[in-house]
Design a protein around this motif. Sequence first.
Motif, PDB file in Angstrom:
ATOM      1  N   ALA A  37      -9.568   7.325   0.295  1.00 56.67           N
ATOM      2  CA  ALA A  37      -9.089   8.645   0.698  1.00 56.67           C
ATOM      3  C   ALA A  37      -9.990   9.213   1.782  1.00 56.67           C
ATOM      4  CB  ALA A  37      -9.051   9.575  -0.512  1.00 56.67           C
TER       5      ALA A  37
ATOM      6  N   VAL B  73       0.860  -1.184   0.000  1.00 50.87           N
ATOM      7  CA  VAL B  73       0.000   0.000   0.000  1.00 50.87           C
ATOM      8  C   VAL B  73       0.900   1.238   0.000  1.00 50.87           C
ATOM      9  CG1 VAL B  73      -1.706   1.337   1.302  1.00 50.87           C
ATOM     10  CG2 VAL B  73      -1.913  -1.156   1.183  1.00 50.87           C
ATOM     11  N   TYR B  74       0.545   2.208  -0.863  1.00 50.80           N
ATOM     12  CA  TYR B  74       1.333   3.421  -1.018  1.00 50.80           C
ATOM     13  C   TYR B  74       0.539   4.589  -0.427  1.00 50.80           C
ATOM     14  CZ  TYR B  74       3.366   0.123  -4.264  1.00 50.80           C
ATOM     15  OH  TYR B  74       3.892  -1.014  -4.805  1.00 50.80           O
ATOM     16  N   TRP B  75       1.227   5.408   0.402  1.00 51.50           N
ATOM     17  CA  TRP B  75       0.560   6.453   1.174  1.00 51.50           C
ATOM     18  C   TRP B  75       0.911   7.849   0.653  1.00 51.50           C
ATOM     19  CZ3 TRP B  75      -2.550   4.972   5.330  1.00 51.50           C
ATOM     20  CH2 TRP B  75      -2.459   3.627   5.719  1.00 51.50           C
ATOM     21  N   TYR B  76      -0.115   8.727   0.635  1.00 49.15           N
ATOM     22  CA  TYR B  76       0.074  10.088   0.131  1.00 49.15           C
ATOM     23  C   TYR B  76      -0.592  11.067   1.093  1.00 49.15           C
ATOM     24  CZ  TYR B  76       1.205   7.684  -4.223  1.00 49.15           C
ATOM     25  OH  TYR B  76       1.769   6.865  -5.168  1.00 49.15           O
TER      26      TYR B  76
ATOM     27  N   VAL C 196      -3.174   3.908  -1.833  1.00 46.62           N
ATOM     28  CA  VAL C 196      -3.368   3.179  -3.086  1.00 46.62           C
ATOM     29  C   VAL C 196      -2.588   1.876  -2.980  1.00 46.62           C
ATOM     30  CG1 VAL C 196      -3.105   3.222  -5.582  1.00 46.62           C
ATOM     31  CG2 VAL C 196      -3.523   5.359  -4.336  1.00 46.62           C
ATOM     32  N   ASP C 197      -3.281   0.737  -3.266  1.00 49.38           N
ATOM     33  CA  ASP C 197      -2.556  -0.529  -3.181  1.00 49.38           C
ATOM     34  C   ASP C 197      -1.971  -0.895  -4.533  1.00 49.38           C
ATOM     35  OD1 ASP C 197      -4.580  -1.574  -4.738  1.00 49.38           O
ATOM     36  OD2 ASP C 197      -5.410  -2.867  -3.166  1.00 49.38           O
TER      37      ASP C 197
ATOM     38  N   THR D 235      -4.430   9.790   1.193  1.00 47.72           N
ATOM     39  CA  THR D 235      -4.821   8.814   0.175  1.00 47.72           C
ATOM     40  C   THR D 235      -3.951   7.573   0.310  1.00 47.72           C
ATOM     41  OG1 THR D 235      -5.399  10.615  -1.334  1.00 47.72           O
ATOM     42  CG2 THR D 235      -5.172   8.419  -2.285  1.00 47.72           C
TER      43      THR D 235
ATOM     44  N   ASN E 243      -6.373  -0.257  -6.197  1.00 43.38           N
ATOM     45  CA  ASN E 243      -7.499   0.162  -5.355  1.00 43.38           C
ATOM     46  C   ASN E 243      -7.100   1.401  -4.560  1.00 43.38           C
ATOM     47  OD1 ASN E 243      -9.300  -2.156  -5.906  1.00 43.38           O
ATOM     48  ND2 ASN E 243      -7.650  -3.322  -4.924  1.00 43.38           N
ATOM     49  N   GLU E 244      -8.034   2.298  -4.381  1.00 46.21           N
ATOM     50  CA  GLU E 244      -7.721   3.564  -3.734  1.00 46.21           C
ATOM     51  C   GLU E 244      -8.802   3.947  -2.727  1.00 46.21           C
ATOM     52  OE1 GLU E 244      -7.683   8.242  -5.074  1.00 46.21           O
ATOM     53  OE2 GLU E 244      -6.677   6.778  -6.398  1.00 46.21           O
TER      54      GLU E 244
END
Length: 796
Positions: free
Chosen positions: A790, A750-753, A782-783, A780, A787-788
């Motif tokens: 927020a 999972v990527y974090w913003y 995003v895997d 936000t 998939n996202e």
Amino acid sequence: MNLGKDKGPGKGVKTYQRLWGLVQRHPKKILILVLLLVAYYFCLPNQLFHTPHATVVESKSGKLLGAVIAEDGQWRFPMVDSVPYKFEACILNFEDAHFYQHPGFNPVSISKAFIANILAGKTVRGGSTLTQQVIRLSRNNKRRTYWEKVRELVLATRLELKFSKKYILKLYASHAPFGGNVVGLEAAAWRYFGMQPSQLSWAEAATLAVLPNAPSLIYPGKNATKLLNKRNRLLHKLWNNNHIDSTTYQLSLLEELPQKPFQLPDTAPHLVQYLAKKYKGKRILTHVDQNLQANINSIVNTHYKNLRQNQVYNAAVLLMDVKTRKVLSYVGNTPTDNEHEKDVDMVQANRSTGSVLKPLLYTAMMNAGELLPGMLIPDVPTQIAGYTPENFNESYSGAVEADKALAKSLNIPAVRLLRSYGLEKFRDQLDLFNLRGLDKPADHYGLTLILGGAESNLWDLCKTYASLASTVNHFNATSSEYYTKEFVEPNLTVDTRVDFGAKSTEPTIFDAASIYLAFEAMKKVNRPEGSESWEFFDSSKQIAWKTGTSFGNKDAWAIGITKDYVVGVWTGNADGEGRPNVTGLTSAAPILFNVFDVLPRSSWFQKPEDEFTEIKVCSESGYLATEICPKKIISIPKKQNFIKPCGYHQWVHLDSQKQFRVNSSCADLSRTVSQSWFVLPPLMEYYYKKGHPSYKTLPPLMENCKETNVAAMEFIYPSNGSRITLARNFEGKKNELIIKLAHVKPATPVYWYLDGKFMGQTTDYHEMGLMPRPGKHGITAVDALGNEVALMITIE
């Protein structure tokens, strides 16, 4: 023909003619006589005594529970019902031996007194009868003059004509002075001997009989020799006149005089004060069971000694009979001191309700067809319009059955149910219970209404639960009918009759089936330490009960219901100070079960079969069954049902090894294995599977398959729209904001913003520490599958 002599006027006519002639000859004398007779007839006041009385409160057996002194500072009880034989014999032998023979005065006694006083040159002897003394007492003991004696004599004869001897004796016994501020036989018996007049010995009755003779000079504690001599002379006279035998006489002489006044019984002081406001100066016969009252007083005193070690000083208990609404015991507070508000009646005091309203919401939703007992309710971190409820144990179960949520008193499911049912609707229904203290609109309380945001009192809460229990009892006892006035006020006094109204086929507020299901859920509440395994013992009592703890541990509640009794307990500090470890389970519940231990055993409620119907529900979710979920049959209230079919079961297609999910994008569905699968949303699943090892997570999707219609991930913390203040550590630096996320496939990266700026990557444990500045921010996640999710937050 002469048929007979003329007989002339009859006897009645002749008598009339003579009287009329007498009037014509002596008109003035006749007028004066008539006026005197009229004056004599009306000379006696309609009410002899106008002095105030003490308020006297008695148990159902007539035992004194307590009293409030009269307004003029005198211990003057209301008029006695009867004069005990011993006191009657003593007072007649001492004061008026010919009481039952004279017409209100005794000419012989008056003559002897007149001669003795003339010879002595002062008043040395009185010749008044008891009837004359009643008149003198009613005239506030006016100065003794010959003219006053004449007036007393006239009034005494009039009193004798109007009332019986027994009634006149009761008047004397109720108003005679007994020294100090003690007036009347009953008050004297309690103050000097600590007992009812009927329990007095011959020596005690004789002591009281001689006191009114000189109350300002002789009273217990002073002039003991004079009092003893007077008493013993009276005892000797009683022996001579064969009222007592020789043995009784000798033993009576050995009895000591009272040394100081006794305190009046104080068995139910707060009840006495409560009733004195409504029945001032009256004798009140209550339904209180004196033995139960004494036992419960002892229970409260025992627990008070433990509670005060935690600086908790107040508690209250109310016991009611469900069938009659009779109040059997009323303990308004502990035996604490003035500093800790010992005189405050905590049965009537409004306090934060904690969780004790939750069963009412559960019942209301059952009654409305909007809830089933085993229906899964989300129990996850929740924020609603800026309000973030927390469970008492600060943990989450993901999803929990409705009845278990009630039994465990979980806050988050309760708040979610209230929002679903409607805050306004529930608030309006609470008005039907007449809960004092709950007097503000729904907007004032918000969703905290179900967690203790409102106030009520032990009296009204016990009344409400007794009425619920009675609804079930009446339904089963009346060929499946209700009463129109089921929710009535508790019954304190014997002269009050409870009116349940007329029979009806419509429930007053809630139907019997919904109430019964609520009681069944409440029966499963975990009991206090030492009673946890109660269901494994045949001797254990089945009790529906609920605890409550207010915010800040200020109030601890426990209310228990059986078919026959309702017991309510409150503990805390009357001044509102909260204390650690003050909870309904640890502070109030032990008192509750100790009280039930001294009550007769009650059978459990009979199931109101005519109000139930059977339906099929999903065995895992508790919702209405669909074609694809395991089913079971349950009983629910017979009414229109608004529950949706189960949405937690779905068909899934698996590969032949049942290791991966597949779909039409990657496999021939005719060659797959299809089966129903119980699937919870990611956030619910995250917490649910921790407490349910048998829960099977949905198998992962085969690599070359595309995800369809499945929420892959969901934020655990924070909630969307949260306002957050970052705390500081011991070094004065701000702590990071930890963002948590649940993913159906935790191993997926999972990527974090933060505000569009990449902050890092997580795998397996999806938690990310961020240090955002004050203001609004977008987060936000995003895997690796695209998939996202927020959310927006505000840092304060």
